[in-house]
Design an enzyme around this catalytic site. Structure first.
Site, PDB file in Angstrom:
ATOM      1  N   THR A  96       0.600  -1.075   0.425  1.00  0.00           N
ATOM      2  CA  THR A  96      -0.223   0.051  -0.109  1.00  0.00           C
ATOM      3  C   THR A  96       0.436   1.291   0.054  1.00  0.00           C
ATOM      4  O   THR A  96       2.175   0.837  -0.088  1.00  0.00           O
ATOM      5  CB  THR A  96      -0.769   0.144   1.313  1.00  0.00           C
ATOM      6  OG1 THR A  96      -0.074   0.609   2.424  1.00  0.00           O
ATOM      7  CG2 THR A  96      -1.402  -1.026   1.413  1.00  0.00           C
ATOM      8  N   CYS A  97       0.579   2.298  -0.180  1.00  0.00           N
ATOM      9  CA  CYS A  97       1.680   3.547   0.030  1.00  0.00           C
ATOM     10  C   CYS A  97       1.667   3.829   1.227  1.00  0.00           C
ATOM     11  O   CYS A  97       3.152   4.242   0.906  1.00  0.00           O
ATOM     12  CB  CYS A  97       0.197   4.852  -0.197  1.00  0.00           C
ATOM     13  SG  CYS A  97      -1.118   5.097   1.124  1.00  0.00           S
ATOM     14  N   HIS A 143       2.302 -10.007  13.641  1.00  0.00           N
ATOM     15  CA  HIS A 143       2.306  -8.808  12.436  1.00  0.00           C
ATOM     16  C   HIS A 143       1.107  -9.137  11.314  1.00  0.00           C
ATOM     17  O   HIS A 143       1.221  -7.600  11.734  1.00  0.00           O
ATOM     18  CB  HIS A 143       3.878  -8.567  12.187  1.00  0.00           C
ATOM     19  CG  HIS A 143       3.817  -7.539  11.288  1.00  0.00           C
ATOM     20  ND1 HIS A 143       3.886  -6.316  11.703  1.00  0.00           N
ATOM     21  CD2 HIS A 143       3.589  -7.516  10.083  1.00  0.00           C
ATOM     22  CE1 HIS A 143       4.010  -5.075  11.015  1.00  0.00           C
ATOM     23  NE2 HIS A 143       3.923  -5.931   9.781  1.00  0.00           N
ATOM     24  N   GLN A 170      -9.329   1.162   5.749  1.00  0.00           N
ATOM     25  CA  GLN A 170      -8.655   0.150   4.488  1.00  0.00           C
ATOM     26  C   GLN A 170      -7.857  -0.843   4.053  1.00  0.00           C
ATOM     27  O   GLN A 170      -7.935  -1.399   3.611  1.00  0.00           O
ATOM     28  CB  GLN A 170      -8.069   1.900   3.367  1.00  0.00           C
ATOM     29  CG  GLN A 170      -8.812   2.452   2.702  1.00  0.00           C
ATOM     30  CD  GLN A 170      -8.285   3.543   1.804  1.00  0.00           C
ATOM     31  OE1 GLN A 170      -6.915   3.699   2.454  1.00  0.00           O
ATOM     32  NE2 GLN A 170      -9.111   3.634   0.652  1.00  0.00           N
ATOM     33  N   GLY A 228     -19.212  28.352  -2.213  1.00  0.00           N
ATOM     34  CA  GLY A 228     -16.881  28.141  -1.945  1.00  0.00           C
ATOM     35  C   GLY A 228     -16.986  27.306  -2.732  1.00  0.00           C
ATOM     36  O   GLY A 228     -16.895  26.423  -1.842  1.00  0.00           O
ATOM     37  N   ALA A 229     -16.909  26.842  -3.871  1.00  0.00           N
ATOM     38  CA  ALA A 229     -15.834  26.047  -4.502  1.00  0.00           C
ATOM     39  C   ALA A 229     -15.014  25.819  -4.492  1.00  0.00           C
ATOM     40  O   ALA A 229     -13.937  25.448  -4.768  1.00  0.00           O
ATOM     41  CB  ALA A 229     -16.464  25.489  -5.849  1.00  0.00           C
ATOM     42  N   GLY A 230     -14.325  26.097  -2.833  1.00  0.00           N
ATOM     43  CA  GLY A 230     -12.252  25.994  -2.894  1.00  0.00           C
ATOM     44  C   GLY A 230     -12.192  24.344  -2.412  1.00  0.00           C
ATOM     45  O   GLY A 230     -12.730  23.754  -3.111  1.00  0.00           O
ATOM     46  N   THR A 286     -11.187  22.836  -0.090  1.00  0.00           N
ATOM     47  CA  THR A 286     -11.437  22.424   1.006  1.00  0.00           C
ATOM     48  C   THR A 286     -13.063  21.831   0.693  1.00  0.00           C
ATOM     49  O   THR A 286     -13.329  21.074   1.287  1.00  0.00           O
ATOM     50  CB  THR A 286     -11.691  23.348   2.168  1.00  0.00           C
ATOM     51  OG1 THR A 286     -10.497  23.741   2.129  1.00  0.00           O
ATOM     52  CG2 THR A 286     -11.485  22.126   3.887  1.00  0.00           C
TER      53      THR A 286
END
Lengths: 273, 424
Positions: free
Chosen positions: B49-50, B98, B115, B188-190, B192
Site C-alpha cells: 500500500t502507500c 505482525h 482500508q 464557495g467551491a475552493g 476544502t
C-alpha cells in the site's frame, strides 16, 4: 397456582436481566451481550405469556380486571411491540430504553398484584376484552413513542453540544428516531380511538352509574384530542422534528397521569379494584 | 514443520522516499510471488500500500532454501538509498502476530484505518490466484481477516471520523436518515469545499447545489460531481431548500447572517438544517447556533471532534491487542494439532476407547476363562488395522513437504473426529 406465584417473581427478574443485557450491549462492546440479548428477550416473553395463561387458568378470568393485572399485560404488550419493531427496523440499539419501561410496569405489577380479587360480573363481557385490549395496545404504543421521543431529545442535545457519548455513537439518526416515534404514535392513536369507540358503545349499557363526567373518561378523551391536534399540526402546519416529539412526550405524560393519578385519587364508575 | 517469515517496510521504519520505491503494483506482486515460489518458499503473499510493503513467506524446516526476503526485495526492485534498518523482519509467531496487527488497523498510520483490511484481503486474493496461498496461508490469512473484522465490531478502533470532511459527513448521517433524499448546498467551491462535497456525494447525498463568486469555477465542480449551479447572490433566497449547507469562502465578513438562517428554518417547517462552516474567518454568524433545529459547526468544532476520536481509538488499542492474542492462540493451537505424533496418540486412544467400551459391554457373554483371550484378541485387531496407515503417515512426514503432511493430518483428524481444530 404455585407456579403462577413463582413466575410472578421470575418474570420481573427476567425483564431486569434483559434490560441489563441490552444496556451492556449498548454501552460496551461485549460480544456475548450483543449475541444473547434477542434470545433472552424471547425467553422472557415466553415466560411472561406462560405466566399470563397460568393466572387465567388459576383465577378463571382474563387478567384485565384491576390496575396491576393491566400493568403486567401492558409490560407484555410493550415488550412484544418492541420485539416486532426490532425485527422490522433492524435497529437493535434502542431496546435498553424501551424495555426499561416494561420492566417498571412489570415490577410494580408483581409487587402489588393480589392473588384472587373479587371480579365484578360486569367485567366478564366480551366487549370488555376488546375495549381493554385496544386501550392497552394504544397505551403501549404511546409509551414506546415516548421512549423514542426521549431518545430523540437526548441525541438532539448531544449533536448540538458536540458531546459524543454512547447515545451519539450507537443510536440511529434523528430522522429515524422521529419517524419511529411518529409511527408508534399513529398506532397508539388508532388503538385508542377504537378503545374509546367501543367504550362509548359498551359502557352506558353495562353500567347504571355511567356518566360522561367520569374523570378517566374525560382524561382519555382529552388525550385523544391532544393527539388529534398533534397530527393536524404535523400535516397542516408542517411541524417537524423537535416540536412534534415534545408534543408526543406531553401526550405520554398525560397518559401516565391518567393511568396512575386518576385511578388512585379520583373515583368513578370506571374503577374496578 | 513450517517456518513463517515476514519482511516489512512501513511508515514507522522507512521514509516515503524508500517506501515509494518498494511499492509493488498488483502485476508486480504476481510476478514476485511466482519468483518467490521458485526460490523455494512453499507459500507466500505480498501486501503493498502507500504506507507499507510486506512480504509473508513460509518454507519447510529444517532447510529454508530461499535467500532472505530482504535480498529478494532489493533484487526485485532496484532501491536507492535503502538501509537495512528501513526493513523490519519477523519470524514464526512474531510474523503471524505482525500480520494480525496490520489487519486490525493498529499498525496503521491513522489508527484503526478501515482500508487496510481490504488491502490484506487483496494480498490474500492475489496469492490465491497465483496458487502461493495453500493450506497454511489460507488459515493464516483467514485468521487475520477475522481478527480485522472482530477488531472493528468488538472494539471502537474504527469508530469516529478522523478527518474533518469525514467528521462533517458523519454528523450529517446522525441527523438525517436517508442522505439520498437530501440536498447539499456548497457555498464557495475552493479545495476544502470540494473535498467535503466529494465526501457527501460519496455517502450518497441526493442533490448538490453549488454557489461560487466566480460562476465558472462552480460549473467546473458541478461537471465533476454532478448537480446544479446557482448565483452567489441567490444564496439567502435558496437557503431553505438545502438540508446541508457547506461554506468555505475565503473572505472577511459573514456570508450568512443569523437572520437568514432563522428565516430559512421557519420556511422549512422546523426541519433540521445542518451547516458546516469551513471558512476562516468564519462564514456563518456564530449566533445562529442558538436557533432551534440549526446544527452549526465550524472548523474548530470539527477539529476537536477529530482529535477526540483519535484519542478514543488509541484507548481501544489494548482491547484489540487482547483480541489478537486470542486469535493467535487459536491459530497456534490449530497448528500444533496438525503435528504427527500427537495425532497418532489421539487416534490410538480413540480406537482403544471404542474397543474398551465394546469389550466391557459384551464381556459377560464369554466364559470366564475366555475373557482374557477376548481382550487380547481385540487389541491385536486394533493394532493390525492401525499399523499400515500409521506407518504410511510417519514415513510420509520424512519425504513430503510439511504442508502436505499438515493437510493429511487435518483430514485424518477430521475423518475420525479427533477435535482440536476449532474455528471451522
Amino acid at each position: 397456582m404455585a407456579s403462577a406465584e413463582f413466575l410472578k417473581i421470575l418474570v420481573p427478574i427476567l425483564y431486569a436481566a434483559v434490560v441489563a443485557d441490552y444496556a451492556v450491549a449498548f454501552f460496551t462492546r461485549i460480544r456475548y451481550a450483543e449475541e444473547s440479548k434477542r434470545e433472552l428477550l424471547l425467553i422472557t416473553l415466553v415466560a411472561h405469556l406462560v405466566y399470563l395463561f397460568l393466572r387465567y387458568a388459576a383465577y378463571g378470568h382474563v387478567p384485565i380486571t384491576n390496575l396491576f393485572e393491566v400493568m403486567t399485560i401492558l409490560a407484555f404488550a410493550i415488550a412484544l411491540a418492541y420485539l416486532m419493531i426490532e425485527r422490522m427496523t433492524r435497529v437493535t440499539e434502542t431496546g435498553f430504553f424501551v424495555l426499561s419501561v416494561a420492566l417498571v410496569f412489570q415490577t410494580i405489577s408483581s409487587v402489588f398484584i393480589k392473588c384472587c380479587a373479587e371480579v365484578n360480573p360486569v367485567l366478564r363481557s366480551p366487549l370488555l376484552g376488546f375495549h381493554v385490549t385496544s386501550a392497552l395496545l394504544g397505551y403501549s404504543a404511546i409509551s414506546i413513542s415516548a421512549v423514542y421521543g426521549f431518545l430523540y431529545l437526548m441525541l438532539y442535545h448531544d449533536i448540538r453540544s458536540t458531546r459524543f457519548s454512547a447515545i451519539y455513537r450507537r443510536l440511529p439518526s434523528l430522522e429515524v428516531l422521529e419517524s419511529m416515534s411518529f409511527r408508534a404514535t399513529i398506532l397508539g392513536f388508532a388503538f385508542l380511538s377504537l378503545a374509546i369507540l367501543v367504550g362509548f358503545i359498551w359502557l352506558p349499557r353495562a353500567f347504571e352509574s355511567f356518566s360522561y363526567a367520569d374523570p378517566k373518561l374525560l382524561v382519555t378523551v382529552s388525550i385523544w384530542l391532544l393527539y388529534g391536534i398533534g397530527f393536524s399540526a404535523r400535516t397542516i402546519g408542517r411541524w417537524q422534528g423537535r416540536r412534534v416529539v415534545i408534543l408526543a412526550l406531553c401526550g405520554f405524560a398525560i397518559v401516565f397521569l391518567s393511568m396512575t393519578v386518576v385511578n388512585v385519587f379520583f373515583s368513578g364508575f370506571h374503577n374496578f379494584y | 514443520m513450517i517456518q513463517l517469515t515476514a519482511l516489512s517496510v512501513n511508515h514507522r521504519t522507512a521514509p516515503i522516499e524508500v517506501r515509494e520505491q518498494v511499492w509493488l503494483s498488483d502485476e508486480e506482486i504476481r510476478q514476485a510471488l511466482r519468483e518467490l515460489k521458485q526460490e523455494g518458499f512453499s507459500e507466500c503473499a505480498i501486501l503493498s500500500t502507500c504506507n507499507r510493503t510486506e512480504i509473508y513467506a513460509a518454507a519447510d524446516l529444517p532447510s529454508p532454501q530461499g535467500r532472505p526476503l530482504l535480498d529478494f526485495l532489493l533484487h526485485f526492485k532496484a532501491v536507492d538509498g535503502a538501509r537495512p534498518e528501513h526493513f523490519a523482519s519477523f519470524f514464526t509467531c512474531g510474523a503471524a502476530k505482525h500480520l494480525l496487527r496490520v489487519a486490525s488497523g493498529i499498525d496503521s498510520m491513522v489508527t484503526g484505518d478501515i482500508q487496510i483490511l481490504s488491502q490484506v484481503k487483496n494480498a490474500y486474493d492475489l496469492a490465491t490466484a497465483e496458487k502461493t496461498a495453500g493450506f497454511y496461508f489460507s488459515r493464516l490469512f483467514q485468521t487475520a481477516l477475522r481478527t480485522g473484522k472482530r477488531a472493528r465490531s468488538e472494539s471502537g478502533i474504527g469508530e469516529g471520523a478522523v478527518s474533518v470532511s469525514y467528521a462533517a459527513v458523519e454528523l450529517a448521517s446522525k441527523i438525517f436518515a436517508d442522505l439520498g433524499k437530501k440536498t447539499a448546498l456548497l457555498i464557495g467551491a475552493g479545495e476544502t469545499g470540494e473535498l467535503t462535497a466529494t465526501h457527501l456525494r460519496g455517502r450518497g447525498v441526493g442533490t448538490l447545489v453549488v454557489a461560487n463568486r466566480t460562476r465558472a469555477r462552480a460549473e467546473e465542480l458541478v461537471a465533476k460531481l454532478g448537480g446544479s449551479v446557482i448565483d452567489y447572490d441567490a444564496v439567502p433566497a435558496a437557503l431553505h431548500t438545502a438540508d446541508i449547507v457547506v461554506t468555505s469562502v475565503a473572505a472577511p465578513g459573514r456570508v450568512l447572517a443569523a437572520s437568514d438562517l432563522h428565516k430559512a428554518v421557519k420556511r422549512r417547517g422546523a426541519n433540521p438544517l445542518f451547516i458546516i462552516d469551513l471558512g476562516v474567518p468564519r462564514n456563518v454568524d456564530p449566533a445562529a447556533k442558538r436557533i432551534g433545529n440549526v446544527f452549526l459547526y465550524d472548523i474548530d468544532a470539527l477539529n476537536t471532534m477529530v482529535d477526540k476520536n483519535l484519542a478514543k481509538r488509541l484507548a481501544e488499542v489494548p482491547k484489540v491487542e487482547r483480541l489478537i492474542l486470542d486469535e493467535l492462540v487459536a491459530f497456534y493451537t490449530w497448528e500444533s494439532s496438525l503435528q504427527v505424533s500427537p495425532t497418532i496418540q489421539a487416534l490410538r486412544e480413540s480406537f482403544e476407547e471404542i474397543r474398551r467400551q465394546e469389550v466391557g459391554e459384551n464381556i459377560n457373554r464369554f466364559a470366564k476363562e475366555d475373557r482374557e483371550l477376548v481382550d487380547m484378541l481385540t487389541k491385536r485387531i486394533i493394532n493390525k488395522i492401525l499399523h499400515q496407515p500409521l506407518v504410511n503417515l510417519k514415513n510420509g512426514t520424512k519425504e513430503d513437504p510439511a504442508e502436505e503432511t499438515m493437510h493429511r493430518v487435518h483430514t485424518l483428524r477430521h475423518l475420525f473426529g479427533l477435535g482440536s481444530h476449532s474455528h471451522e
